[in-house]
Design a protein around this motif. Structure first.
Motif, short mmCIF file in Angstrom:
data_model
loop_
_atom_site.label_atom_id
_atom_site.label_comp_id
_atom_site.label_asym_id
_atom_site.label_seq_id
_atom_site.Cartn_x
_atom_site.Cartn_y
_atom_site.Cartn_z
N ALA A 123 0.83 -1.21 0.00
CA ALA A 123 0.00 0.00 0.00
C ALA A 123 0.86 1.26 0.00
CB ALA A 123 -0.93 0.00 1.22
N ALA A 124 1.98 1.23 0.71
CA ALA A 124 2.88 2.38 0.73
C ALA A 124 3.47 2.64 -0.65
CB ALA A 124 3.99 2.16 1.76
N ALA A 125 3.83 1.56 -1.36
CA ALA A 125 4.36 1.71 -2.71
C ALA A 125 3.29 2.26 -3.65
CB ALA A 125 4.88 0.37 -3.22
N GLU A 126 2.08 1.79 -3.51
CA GLU A 126 0.98 2.32 -4.33
C GLU A 126 0.79 3.81 -4.07
OE1 GLU A 126 -2.04 -1.40 -5.12
OE2 GLU A 126 -2.13 -0.40 -3.16
N ALA A 127 0.86 4.19 -2.80
CA ALA A 127 0.68 5.61 -2.44
C ALA A 127 1.79 6.46 -3.06
CB ALA A 127 0.65 5.76 -0.92
N ARG A 128 3.02 5.94 -3.04
CA ARG A 128 4.13 6.69 -3.65
C ARG A 128 3.91 6.89 -5.15
NH1 ARG A 128 7.25 3.49 -0.10
NH2 ARG A 128 7.63 1.92 -1.73
N GLN A 129 3.45 5.84 -5.80
CA GLN A 129 3.26 5.93 -7.25
C GLN A 129 2.06 6.82 -7.59
OE1 GLN A 129 5.71 4.92 -9.18
NE2 GLN A 129 6.60 4.33 -7.20
N ARG A 130 1.02 6.83 -6.78
CA ARG A 130 -0.09 7.76 -6.99
C ARG A 130 0.38 9.20 -6.81
NH1 ARG A 130 -3.27 3.81 -4.32
NH2 ARG A 130 -3.00 4.90 -2.33
N ALA A 131 1.20 9.42 -5.78
CA ALA A 131 1.69 10.77 -5.51
C ALA A 131 2.54 11.30 -6.66
CB ALA A 131 2.49 10.79 -4.21
N ARG A 132 3.16 10.39 -7.39
CA ARG A 132 4.00 10.80 -8.52
C ARG A 132 3.25 10.78 -9.84
NH1 ARG A 132 9.07 7.25 -6.16
NH2 ARG A 132 9.53 8.69 -4.43
N GLY A 133 1.94 10.61 -9.74
CA GLY A 133 1.11 10.67 -10.93
C GLY A 133 1.18 9.47 -11.83
#
Length: 292
Positions: free
Chosen positions: A206-216
């Motif tokens: 989930a943390a990796a998904e959040a990072r990738q969402r934050a980077r568009g």
């Protein structure tokens, strides 16, 4: 490569290489050595060319596994068998698996022997500078039996491509879980399968998904955005480019002959149902181009 040779050859040799993980002969060989369970056998069989290295070295070179997954298998595996014993066992297991699956007539044919020599030639010509797994496999002695020789040549080529892929991921700032998240979001593999088999918990995913969402790069529902798709394309194109060397060295004619020989072998592995449905390596199922 611009003509798709590096990717097309990977699609052909990856299924044959994967016999070491999923063929029953490989599991029996690991069990006979005293390995405890699938994962100890997996890490011992794949890491044996590196010698008696620490779990940290294997974690770093394999890239996508949680350190605890590796540490549960190594170094304990080396208390049951030495790397040299594991290498001998995997060579015999691959010879037996390929003979059973492809048939004694195919494995004993002149065309198969030529394919083994072509694969060995391509692997021997690969530049393994900065590629630890490929270099360790390339340094192994040439097997006498054509089936074992073909498998080992293809395995060196596979690890050569994998080492290059890891270098690309590092250059793009993509860690282990981030890379898998984007791979799953692109529809190449099953995310839950990757997470569970590589032993990452839901929080890390989930943390990796959040990072990738934050980077568009990811949508809210977990699909690749145009930015994410462009990044995935760059990663795959750069991986292909880094893998072209062996095929340039082998030449067009040799590469085409090897591709033609590998196509029915790849289909046979796929048809045998040995590869897991989660498709962890992202193969395009059913696409086995012969030549360019």
């Amino acid at each position: 490569m611009a003509d798709g040779t590096a990717r097309g050859m990977w699609e052909l040799y990856e299924p044959v290489h994967d016999l070491v993980y999923f063929a029953p002969e490989a599991r029996r060989a690991a069990d006979a050595l005293g390995m405890r369970g699938f994962w100890m056998g997996y890490f011992a069989l794949r890491a044996a060319p590196l010698g008696l290295v620490s779990p940290a070295v294997v974690t770093g070179s394999f890239y996508v596994f949680h350190p605890e997954r590796v540490a549960r298998a190594l170094p304990d595996a080396w208390t049951y068998a030495t790397p040299a014993q594991v290498l001998a066992a995997r060579q015999e297991a691959m010879d037996a698996a390929m003979t059973r699956l492809f048939g004694p007539r195919v494995v004993g044919s002149a065309g198969f022997a030529e394919a083994a020599d072509l694969a060995w030639q391509a692997a021997a010509g690969a530049d393994t500078t900065g590629r630890v797994l490929a270099a360790a496999n390339q340094a192994l002695e040439r097997p006498e039996k054509p089936a074992a020789r073909l498998w080992q040549g293809l395995t060196t080529l596979r690890e050569h491509r994998g080492d290059g892929h890891v270098a690309v991921l590092v250059s793009q700032g993509l860690g282990s879980v981030d890379a898998m998240v984007l791979k799953a979001a692109g529809g190449e593999s099953d995310g839950a399968f990757l997470r569970e088999t590589r032993k990452w918990d839901r929080a890390a995913w989930a943390a990796a998904e959040a990072r990738q969402r934050a980077r568009g790069r990811l949508t809210d529902d977990g699909r690749l955005t145009p930015v994410g798709a462009a990044l995935r394309a760059r990663v795959e194109e750069s991986t292909d480019a880094a893998a072209e060397g062996p095929w340039t060295t082998l030449g067009d004619a040799g590469t085409d002959r090897l591709a033609a020989a590998l196509e029915p072998l790849a289909r046979a592995v796929e048809g045998a149902g040995l590869l897991p449905p989660g498709n962890p390596v992202g193969l395009t199922r059913g696409r086995y181009p012969a030549g360019r």
